[in-house]
Scaffold this motif. Structure first.
Motif, PDB file in Angstrom:
ATOM      1  N   GLN A   1      -2.079  11.288   4.656  1.00 39.87           N
ATOM      2  CA  GLN A   1      -2.227  11.807   6.040  1.00 39.87           C
ATOM      3  C   GLN A   1      -1.636  13.044   5.947  1.00 39.87           C
ATOM      4  O   GLN A   1      -0.800  13.771   5.032  1.00 39.87           O
ATOM      5  CB  GLN A   1      -1.147  10.970   6.600  1.00 39.87           C
ATOM      6  CG  GLN A   1      -0.790  11.219   8.323  1.00 39.87           C
ATOM      7  CD  GLN A   1       0.200  10.323   8.655  1.00 39.87           C
ATOM      8  OE1 GLN A   1       0.379   9.426   8.232  1.00 39.87           O
ATOM      9  NE2 GLN A   1       0.486  10.689  10.008  1.00 39.87           N
ATOM     10  N   GLY A   2      -2.114  14.301   6.583  1.00 36.64           N
ATOM     11  CA  GLY A   2      -1.668  15.402   6.704  1.00 36.64           C
ATOM     12  C   GLY A   2      -2.483  16.705   7.457  1.00 36.64           C
ATOM     13  O   GLY A   2      -3.591  16.136   7.878  1.00 36.64           O
ATOM     14  N   TYR A   3      -1.821  17.827   7.369  1.00 38.20           N
ATOM     15  CA  TYR A   3      -2.778  18.850   8.094  1.00 38.20           C
ATOM     16  C   TYR A   3      -4.066  19.053   7.482  1.00 38.20           C
ATOM     17  O   TYR A   3      -5.083  19.429   8.090  1.00 38.20           O
ATOM     18  CB  TYR A   3      -1.973  19.945   8.066  1.00 38.20           C
ATOM     19  CG  TYR A   3      -0.586  20.138   8.867  1.00 38.20           C
ATOM     20  CD1 TYR A   3      -0.512  19.038   9.745  1.00 38.20           C
ATOM     21  CD2 TYR A   3       0.334  20.918   8.903  1.00 38.20           C
ATOM     22  CE1 TYR A   3       0.770  19.275  10.614  1.00 38.20           C
ATOM     23  CE2 TYR A   3       1.320  21.115   9.158  1.00 38.20           C
ATOM     24  CZ  TYR A   3       1.723  20.284  10.277  1.00 38.20           C
ATOM     25  OH  TYR A   3       2.930  20.300  11.041  1.00 38.20           O
ATOM     26  N   LEU A   4      -4.384  18.742   6.306  1.00 40.54           N
ATOM     27  CA  LEU A   4      -5.663  18.967   5.469  1.00 40.54           C
ATOM     28  C   LEU A   4      -6.745  17.888   6.155  1.00 40.54           C
ATOM     29  O   LEU A   4      -7.600  18.286   6.358  1.00 40.54           O
ATOM     30  CB  LEU A   4      -5.570  18.355   3.985  1.00 40.54           C
ATOM     31  CG  LEU A   4      -6.957  18.614   3.242  1.00 40.54           C
ATOM     32  CD1 LEU A   4      -7.226  19.934   3.046  1.00 40.54           C
ATOM     33  CD2 LEU A   4      -6.711  18.071   1.587  1.00 40.54           C
ATOM     34  N   VAL A   5      -6.163  16.604   6.423  1.00 44.56           N
ATOM     35  CA  VAL A   5      -7.090  15.651   7.056  1.00 44.56           C
ATOM     36  C   VAL A   5      -7.241  15.785   8.640  1.00 44.56           C
ATOM     37  O   VAL A   5      -8.262  15.637   9.104  1.00 44.56           O
ATOM     38  CB  VAL A   5      -6.700  14.302   6.923  1.00 44.56           C
ATOM     39  CG1 VAL A   5      -7.667  13.340   7.255  1.00 44.56           C
ATOM     40  CG2 VAL A   5      -6.538  14.059   5.292  1.00 44.56           C
ATOM     41  N   GLY A   6      -6.146  16.191   9.255  1.00 43.50           N
ATOM     42  CA  GLY A   6      -6.182  16.300  10.738  1.00 43.50           C
ATOM     43  C   GLY A   6      -4.774  16.478  11.251  1.00 43.50           C
ATOM     44  O   GLY A   6      -4.054  15.953  10.682  1.00 43.50           O
TER      45      GLY A   6
ATOM     46  N   THR B   1       1.023  -1.193  -0.050  1.00 37.75           N
ATOM     47  CA  THR B   1       0.057   0.011  -0.086  1.00 37.75           C
ATOM     48  C   THR B   1       0.996   1.377   0.249  1.00 37.75           C
ATOM     49  O   THR B   1       2.063   1.234   0.321  1.00 37.75           O
ATOM     50  CB  THR B   1      -1.063  -0.008   1.183  1.00 37.75           C
ATOM     51  OG1 THR B   1      -0.067   0.002   2.455  1.00 37.75           O
ATOM     52  CG2 THR B   1      -1.864  -1.141   1.347  1.00 37.75           C
ATOM     53  N   VAL B   2       0.550   2.538  -0.714  1.00 39.04           N
ATOM     54  CA  VAL B   2       0.969   3.485  -0.499  1.00 39.04           C
ATOM     55  C   VAL B   2       0.390   4.652   0.165  1.00 39.04           C
ATOM     56  O   VAL B   2      -0.767   4.844  -0.342  1.00 39.04           O
ATOM     57  CB  VAL B   2       1.495   3.937  -2.019  1.00 39.04           C
ATOM     58  CG1 VAL B   2       2.251   5.354  -2.030  1.00 39.04           C
ATOM     59  CG2 VAL B   2       2.319   2.763  -2.749  1.00 39.04           C
ATOM     60  N   ILE B   3       1.089   5.349   1.076  1.00 42.03           N
ATOM     61  CA  ILE B   3       0.407   6.382   1.809  1.00 42.03           C
ATOM     62  C   ILE B   3       1.357   7.680   1.517  1.00 42.03           C
ATOM     63  O   ILE B   3       2.526   7.266   1.744  1.00 42.03           O
ATOM     64  CB  ILE B   3       0.088   6.038   3.355  1.00 42.03           C
ATOM     65  CG1 ILE B   3      -0.482   7.138   3.832  1.00 42.03           C
ATOM     66  CG2 ILE B   3       1.544   5.596   4.089  1.00 42.03           C
ATOM     67  CD1 ILE B   3      -1.157   6.947   5.494  1.00 42.03           C
ATOM     68  N   VAL B   4       0.749   8.828   1.487  1.00 36.01           N
ATOM     69  CA  VAL B   4       1.481   9.953   1.195  1.00 36.01           C
ATOM     70  C   VAL B   4       1.532  10.782   2.450  1.00 36.01           C
ATOM     71  O   VAL B   4       0.330  11.078   2.689  1.00 36.01           O
ATOM     72  CB  VAL B   4       0.970  10.774   0.069  1.00 36.01           C
ATOM     73  CG1 VAL B   4       1.912  12.367  -0.107  1.00 36.01           C
ATOM     74  CG2 VAL B   4       1.357   9.888  -1.246  1.00 36.01           C
ATOM     75  N   GLU B   5       2.416  11.183   3.033  1.00 38.29           N
ATOM     76  CA  GLU B   5       2.408  12.116   4.255  1.00 38.29           C
ATOM     77  C   GLU B   5       2.435  13.392   3.913  1.00 38.29           C
ATOM     78  O   GLU B   5       2.892  14.055   2.836  1.00 38.29           O
ATOM     79  CB  GLU B   5       3.338  11.655   5.132  1.00 38.29           C
ATOM     80  CG  GLU B   5       4.753  12.145   4.743  1.00 38.29           C
ATOM     81  CD  GLU B   5       6.030  11.833   5.659  1.00 38.29           C
ATOM     82  OE1 GLU B   5       5.568  11.068   6.731  1.00 38.29           O
ATOM     83  OE2 GLU B   5       7.050  12.321   5.586  1.00 38.29           O
ATOM     84  N   GLY B   6       1.793  14.485   4.703  1.00 41.33           N
ATOM     85  CA  GLY B   6       2.071  16.027   4.659  1.00 41.33           C
ATOM     86  C   GLY B   6       1.312  16.428   3.676  1.00 41.33           C
ATOM     87  O   GLY B   6       1.591  17.698   3.043  1.00 41.33           O
ATOM     88  N   VAL B   7       0.132  15.955   3.491  1.00 46.52           N
ATOM     89  CA  VAL B   7      -0.823  16.559   2.458  1.00 46.52           C
ATOM     90  C   VAL B   7      -1.536  17.791   3.136  1.00 46.52           C
ATOM     91  O   VAL B   7      -2.089  17.682   4.293  1.00 46.52           O
ATOM     92  CB  VAL B   7      -1.948  15.571   2.093  1.00 46.52           C
ATOM     93  CG1 VAL B   7      -2.871  16.083   1.199  1.00 46.52           C
ATOM     94  CG2 VAL B   7      -1.327  14.280   1.492  1.00 46.52           C
ATOM     95  N   GLU B   8      -1.322  18.875   2.614  1.00 50.63           N
ATOM     96  CA  GLU B   8      -1.960  19.991   3.292  1.00 50.63           C
ATOM     97  C   GLU B   8      -2.885  20.635   2.438  1.00 50.63           C
ATOM     98  O   GLU B   8      -3.719  21.591   3.277  1.00 50.63           O
ATOM     99  CB  GLU B   8      -0.709  21.118   3.362  1.00 50.63           C
ATOM    100  CG  GLU B   8       0.414  20.650   4.361  1.00 50.63           C
ATOM    101  CD  GLU B   8       1.562  21.435   4.519  1.00 50.63           C
ATOM    102  OE1 GLU B   8       1.741  22.645   4.088  1.00 50.63           O
ATOM    103  OE2 GLU B   8       2.315  21.267   5.853  1.00 50.63           O
ATOM    104  N   THR B   9      -3.019  20.765   1.060  1.00 53.51           N
ATOM    105  CA  THR B   9      -4.092  21.513   0.532  1.00 53.51           C
ATOM    106  C   THR B   9      -4.844  20.595  -0.498  1.00 53.51           C
ATOM    107  O   THR B   9      -4.668  19.387  -0.782  1.00 53.51           O
ATOM    108  CB  THR B   9      -3.176  22.327  -0.382  1.00 53.51           C
ATOM    109  OG1 THR B   9      -2.649  21.705  -1.524  1.00 53.51           O
ATOM    110  CG2 THR B   9      -2.189  23.176   0.272  1.00 53.51           C
TER     111      THR B   9
END
Ligand code: C2E
Ligand code: MG
Ligand code: MG
Ligand code: MG
Length: 288
Positions: free
Chosen positions: A253-258, A229-237
């Motif tokens: 995962q990132g500030y956009l989500v929580g 599985t591939v997850i991307v971290e640090g999604v902000e926008t």
């Protein structure tokens, strides 16, 4: 004449070295104190399905607020713990506390705990994971380990063996910070893994940069071809999320989500309706 000038600069050098060494020692003393006196705590950040927002897990992130030094970032004290021989104690505490919380939440999704390869290389690592799961009544599947290789480990084969034993308990293994110098294709080849976690530095411009889109798309394809599985971290926008969805990214995962926060911040949401709210597909950013 070179000598005199040289001696002067040597002295200046020594003074600042002294200050630096003293600062490190002081920090180390304070960290030991925090470890012995319950001075650390954990924050949790959700990991969600990129399409639906369904909760896939929580990452536990260690926090240290020192009475005198204030908030100290993990980027500062985790490497220090590694160098000072404290990573075993730190890691054991984090693992125990995260598992305690996972059991209290009774999550159906795993709690993700960061471990450094140095910690995994320790003799008692597998046993510790096994004992901690049992102590809290968790199945292996309720735990995920995110591995980073901050220091070069002499014996990556040993790390691979230990990880395979942990994986046999049902624990998921994720290679953290993939795409940075700390986490390379050769590490990917040598460790047993279930997940690839793309570093946030790879996706900062993914909404508008065609080259970032191609690189990230290729890495998602690489993961998929290896059954990871591939997850991307640090999604902000929302723009980043939209681009990642179009590239076939499964999890984000990132500030956009929580933002990471204490367990008490998430507990009320867990009782309520999931998924956590994600921006609409295509939403304000247009697209589809
Ligand atoms: P990491 O495992 O890659 O964790 C992601 C870092 O990015 C965390 O920083 C998190 O707070 C931050 N982050 C999350 N979402 C966003 C976002 O949207 N934008 C930006 N700019 N940042 C975001 P943090 O908590 O300061 O941790 C830094 C690193 O320290 C972690 O990187 C991990 O390598 C290490 N670390 C943290 N907790 C532990 C631990 O309990 N044990 C070990 N061994 N390492 C830990
Ligand atoms: Mg991590
Ligand atoms: Mg990471
Ligand atoms: Mg990172």
């Amino acid at each position: 004449q070179a000598k005199r000038g040289g001696r002067g600069s040597v002295q200046v050098f020594h003074k600042s070295m002294d200050a630096a060494v003293h600062g490190q020692l002081h920090l180390e003393t304070r960290l030991r104190h925090a470890l012995d006196s319950g001075g650390l705590h954990l924050h949790y950040q959700p990991q969600v399905d990129a399409g639906t927002g369904d909760l896939l897990g929580f990452e536990a992130l260690v926090r240290w607020t020192d009475a005198r030094l204030g908030l100290v970032a993990p980027a500062r004290f985790v490497p220090l713990a590694e160098e000072a021989g404290l990573i075993g104690q730190l890691g054991a505490w984090v693992l125990d506390e995260a598992c305690r919380q996972a059991a209290a939440w009774d999550l159906r999704v795993p709690i993700a705990v960061n471990v450094s390869a140095l910690e995994v290389a320790q003799e008692d690592f597998t046993q510790r994971v096994h004992d901690t799961l049992r102590r809290h009544g968790l199945d292996g599947g309720q735990l995920k380990l995110e591995i980073t290789e901050r220091l070069t480990v002499q014996d990556l084969q040993r790390v691979a063996r230990q990880l395979a034993q942990v994986q046999a308990l049902g624990v998921q293994l994720s290679l953290d910070d993939f795409g940075t110098g700390q986490s390379s294709v050769s590490t990917l080849l040598q460790l047993p893994l279930n997940e690839l976690k793309l570093d946030r530095s790879l996706i900062t411009g993914v909404a508008e940069s065609p080259i970032e889109q191609r690189v990230v798309g290729a890495l998602i394809g690489l993961g998929r071809s290896l059954n990871l599985t591939v997850i991307v971290e640090g999604v902000e926008t929302p723009g980043q999320l939209q681009a990642l969805r179009e590239l076939g990214c499964g999890a984000v995962q990132g500030y956009l989500v929580g933002r990471p926060g204490p367990a008490s911040m998430w507990t009320p949401q867990l009782g309520g309706p999931l998924p956590l709210e994600l921006p609409e597909r295509g939403g304000a950013e247009g697209g589809e």
